[in-house]
Write an enzyme that holds these catalytic residues in place. Structure first.
Site, mmCIF file in Angstrom:
data_model
loop_
_atom_site.group_PDB
_atom_site.id
_atom_site.type_symbol
_atom_site.label_atom_id
_atom_site.label_comp_id
_atom_site.label_asym_id
_atom_site.label_seq_id
_atom_site.Cartn_x
_atom_site.Cartn_y
_atom_site.Cartn_z
ATOM 1 N N THR A 1 0.829 -1.151 -0.150
ATOM 2 C CA THR A 1 0.311 0.106 0.362
ATOM 3 C C THR A 1 0.795 1.440 -0.025
ATOM 4 O OG1 THR A 1 -1.599 -1.128 0.728
ATOM 5 C CG2 THR A 1 -1.694 1.407 0.997
ATOM 6 N N LYS B 1 -7.056 1.563 -2.932
ATOM 7 C CA LYS B 1 -6.968 1.522 -1.545
ATOM 8 C C LYS B 1 -7.034 2.077 -0.823
ATOM 9 C CE LYS B 1 -5.361 -1.226 1.532
ATOM 10 N NZ LYS B 1 -4.489 -1.963 2.521
ATOM 11 N N LYS C 1 0.278 5.101 8.700
ATOM 12 C CA LYS C 1 1.205 5.339 7.070
ATOM 13 C C LYS C 1 -0.255 5.311 5.765
ATOM 14 C CE LYS C 1 2.194 2.292 4.475
ATOM 15 N NZ LYS C 1 2.456 0.780 3.166
#
Lengths: 287, 287
Positions: A96, A171, A239
């Site tokens: 990701t 995502k 993150k």
């Protein structure tokens, strides 16, 4: 069958490599810490001593590493993937990571006759182990079709989302939806506990109706039990939210719910909870 | 079968009265605006000219009115329900209202030998029409058991939550979970649209996994189509969030997600959208 090179054999990557081996692929592997790769070597994966050695001996290179800076280094660094990949190969980043970085890698790869896909996943370590990951793919559709059997060895809900970066954007949207909902789940449960409700009965009333969600049904009971073991790490969620917030800002989109969720998770991490599961957010709300 | 008195024959109440009639109950009705009750009178409900007249001729009195101040007036007012109800009757408030007020009504009713239940619902006008409401009940369990067949004529997921106020507290938790999630759903979709994703494919990737929720699956597609017709009104959701925020504060619980959602919905209402459906929140995010 194409010869696969796989970089990043952590909890996620380990499960994915096993499913590729099971499907009959020969898989070269590389990981920063070799010790973590040992069990896979026992199971038939072939160790390579460097990114360049792995890349030179593979036709399809898959990466799932930590942070965007790791992705950048492994693809664009001096001894990285793009410096060593053969013309005609396909490179797939399943980390990701930043949509803009995915587009940059795509362009640089294309100039060298290499097809790059961004293909982040959701479904966690359980999905990686069971081969039931949801995989969201951006890049050229021809490259996607070529490696589709490889995706099918690792996942179930495999969707081609469009041009380079679209996998990462999808995502990000996924993480954005989760972020605010985690606030709602925590606040609803904390409210119920303060009000002295029987929490099992409360969940019976609210989890199947308009308030229902994956997080309420799956993480809610863990919050109530005080089970904060990681399925998905707080530090990794931070993150992802950081990338999403930057990406939204670049598009001129204000996302106050996401901003608030990120702030709360940073508060949680500052309490020493960065290696807990995301459901540990509940600790900020408990009496 | 107990003789029912029903006060408040709006969109919700209308469907509920029809299901009581279908189940064979004789139902007295009263509504501030008689015109709205006319169709029900045609279908066999018996009109009463006042709250007191209705109360005197009924054994179980059900209310579903607008705001907590309406609940207070209809129960505690001079010519209200508690001034007129017979000893041994049961009164049931199905309005989404204040837990503290529910406790107050319970105490005053009890002093007069009347059992009071707070029993808010979720499931909207469709659930009211189809008899599939989720009903969350607070008050004495004996009273709950006595009127359970009445609840069963109107709903499916009927849960006794505990002492007086517990039904309202459960409904508050329900609305709190929805509030933050609506932010997440809007922000995820707005992000996807700005990023130029194919929104149908995006939903295919994210709606069945960890980001999945009732709101994403049911309201998301309406947001994308620009269908903002009310299932559940913005103005009523603001009412509920206001009660929830006050109630949380009274218990010393900070709910920043709820506070943010309420702020955003008030912004939306100020744009003239108070009679739109809650999915109209998406208007704040569209480019």
């Amino acid at each position: 069958m194409e010869k696969i090179g796989f970089i990043g054999t952590g909890v996620m990557g380990g499960g994915m490599v096993r499913n590729l081996l099971k499907a009959g692929y020969s898989v070269n592997i590389y990981n920063r810490t070799k010790a973590k790769a040992e069990p896979l070597i026992q199971e038939g994966a072939v160790w390579k001593d460097s990114v360049s050695a792995l890349t030179k001996s593979s036709e399809v290179i898959i990466t799932i590493v930590g942070y965007p800076q790791d992705v950048e280094a492994v693809y664009l660094g001096e001894n990285g993937i793009l410096a060593n990949a053969k013309e005609g190969s396909v490179v797939i980043d399943m980390t990701t990571s930043s949509p803009l970085l995915a587009q940059k890698i795509y362009e640089e790869a294309k100039a060298k006759g290499i097809a790059a896909l961004d293909a982040p996943v959701s479904g966690g370590d359980v999905g990686a182990k069971n081969g039931t990951l949801s995989i969201m793919v951006g890049g050229d559709e021809a490259a996607f079709q070529r490696v589709r059997p490889i995706f099918e060895a690792m996942g179930k809900n495999i969707v081609y989302q469009g041009k380079a970066g679209s996998g990462q954007h999808t995502k990000m949207a996924n993480q954005i939806a989760i972020a605010s909902n985690m606030l709602g789940v925590c606040e609803a449960l904390a409210y119920g506990e303060r009000a002295g409700l029987d929490m099992e009965k409360m969940l019976q009333s609210i989890s199947t109706g308009a308030a229902g969600s994956f997080s309420l049904s799956n993480l809610g009971p863990r919050m109530l039990k005080g089970d904060f073991a990681p399925g998905f790490y707080v530090k990794h969620f931070i993150k992802d939210m950081t990338i999403a917030l930057e990406s939204a800002k670049q598009m001129g989109l204000l996302t106050p719910g996401l901003a608030l969720a990120k702030e709360r998770y940073e508060e949680l991490a500052a309490m020493g909870e960065e290696n807990s599961g995301t459901q540990a957010l509940y600790k900020l709300y408990r009496a």
